[in-house]
Design a protein around this motif. Structure first.
Motif, mmCIF file in Angstrom:
data_model
loop_
_atom_site.group_PDB
_atom_site.id
_atom_site.type_symbol
_atom_site.label_atom_id
_atom_site.label_comp_id
_atom_site.label_asym_id
_atom_site.label_seq_id
_atom_site.Cartn_x
_atom_site.Cartn_y
_atom_site.Cartn_z
ATOM 1 N N THR A 44 0.822 -1.083 0.061
ATOM 2 C CA THR A 44 0.014 -0.011 0.060
ATOM 3 C C THR A 44 0.977 1.138 0.061
ATOM 4 N N LYS A 48 0.485 4.153 -2.871
ATOM 5 C CA LYS A 48 0.370 5.655 -2.224
ATOM 6 C C LYS A 48 1.439 6.736 -2.806
ATOM 7 N N ASN A 51 0.543 7.373 -6.370
ATOM 8 C CA ASN A 51 -0.477 8.182 -6.323
ATOM 9 C C ASN A 51 -0.432 9.667 -5.704
ATOM 10 N N TYR A 78 -6.895 5.402 -9.666
ATOM 11 C CA TYR A 78 -6.318 4.438 -8.466
ATOM 12 C C TYR A 78 -7.495 4.287 -7.540
ATOM 13 N N PRO A 80 -8.287 3.019 -3.724
ATOM 14 C CA PRO A 80 -7.723 2.903 -2.610
ATOM 15 C C PRO A 80 -8.122 1.531 -2.015
ATOM 16 N N GLU A 81 -7.571 1.195 -0.942
ATOM 17 C CA GLU A 81 -7.908 0.117 -0.157
ATOM 18 C C GLU A 81 -9.306 0.364 0.800
ATOM 19 N N ASP A 152 -5.640 -1.205 -5.266
ATOM 20 C CA ASP A 152 -5.278 -1.894 -3.982
ATOM 21 C C ASP A 152 -6.160 -2.675 -3.202
#
Lengths: 232, 122
Positions: A44, A48, A51, A78, A80-81, A152
């Motif tokens: 991650t 990150k 990004n 992107y 994200p998680e 992610d």
């Protein structure tokens, strides 16, 4: 053609903890790449950094020739998680949002996918299950004509049937100028759609190889190799 | 429905074998146009580059040919098909013989058991 992404000596420290340690990595275009590693290995953090949500402690990142910033955000999509949509929003609000934010967003493609998964555009995020929210978010991300997709953990929270649909989406959206970077623990589920895998451990790149190479040389699946390399 | 693939061998080789089996079984007829790489990849649930690689291998062996603008087709050359069929049969027979040897059977035992089996079938 020029490389899509290149990072040199990329290091990120959080206080005394080093999350990424001098990573050199190049991503080519037209590949679907699995970013695989145990919990806390730096997956991650790397995403990150790509990004621009984190700044490197040292080292450089270049995406299509630019450092992460407004220029790269135009071409990087992107996931994200965690979801960042507000629960009062309807799906249409999010569609409008994405149309405003991203020139490369294809609203028709998104609407089509929402329909296929039986998601009502007038429904509010707050009333959706966790899995449905994740589907909405992934649809938004995959409906951009980006050059690099950073996903992610895209399939962790959805049921196996939706997982298959998502993988189909990744396959059918494939184009030779774009690459998809997928971080996940569910290797067996995505192994057949990957070109390459990156094994990351304690902030170091342990292995960067094509799935075919691994199968030819090791005579086993990436999933089996992962279990062997990262045996607890 | 995704194609069934195993864990041990490179995926493009398995795809190649599955398409060969489909050609022999007549699922793909001689001269028939194949779906696009993207559609085949989606059907098999594999990466498009992998599908491309499998098709390139099939082209190299002459079972599939490309017409520059209109796509990929199954060969109309019947001798190629016969050749393929024999090649696959041979592989299966070799595998069979190897398994029988592991059971400790001699060639004579194998012949006797095969003849017994054929007699019972008919």
């Amino acid at each position: 053609m020029e490389q899509l992404m290149n990072c040199q000596g990329l290091t990120k420290r959080f206080g005394y903890k080093t999350a990424l340690d001098g990573v050199n990595l190049t991503l080519e275009r037209g590949r679907i790449i699995g970013l695989l590693g145990p919990n806390g290995s730096g997956k991650t953090t790397l995403i990150k950094l790509l990004n621009g949500l984190l700044a490197p402690t040292s080292g450089t990142i270049s995406i299509n020739g630019s450092a992460p910033g407004p220029e790269t955000k135009k071409i990087v999509s992107y996931l994200p998680e965690r979801t960042y949509f507000n629960s009062w929003m309807k799906v249409t609000d999010i569609l409008n949002f994405f149309c405003d934010f991203y020139e490369d967003f294809d609203r028709n493609r998104a609407s089509d996918m929402l329909r296929r998964l039986g998601i009502d555009e007038n429904e509010r995020l707050g009333s959706m299950s966790k899995g449905t929210k994740e589907k909405v978010q992934l649809i938004m991300v995959m409906s951009r004509d980006a050059q690099l997709y950073c996903l992610d953990e895209p399939i962790g929270g959805v049921d196996p049937a939706a997982r298959d649909y998502i993988l189909q989406t990744i396959i059918t959206n494939y184009n030779e100028n774009a690459s998809v970077l997928i971080s996940t623990h569910l290797i067996a589920d995505i192994e057949n759609v990957l070109d390459d895998v990156i094994f990351i451990e304690n902030g170091h790149i342990r292995l960067h190889a094509s799935v075919d190479e691994i199968r030819e040389q090791e005579g086993k699946s990436v999933d089996a190799l992962f279990r062997e390399v990262f045996r607890c | 429905m995704a194609w069934i693939l195993d864990d041990s061998r490179p995926i493009y080789l398995q795809i190649e074998d599955l398409i060969k089996a489909n050609i022999i079984a007549g699922v793909y007829q001689p001269g028939q146009k194949l779906p696009s790489v993207r559609d085949l990849a989606a059907e098999a649930a594999v990466n498009p580059n992998t599908m491309q690689k499998a098709l390139t291998e099939l082209e190299r062996s002459g079972l599939v040919y490309t017409q520059r603008t209109s796509g990929r087709f199954i060969t109309e050359d019947v001798s190629k098909m016969t050749e393929l069929k024999e090649q696959i049969a041979r592989e299966q027979i070799q595998l069979f013989l190897k398994n029988m040897e592991q059971l400790g059977l001699t060639r004579d035992d194998i012949r006797r058991l095969l003849e017994k089996e054929w007699k019972e079938e008919s």
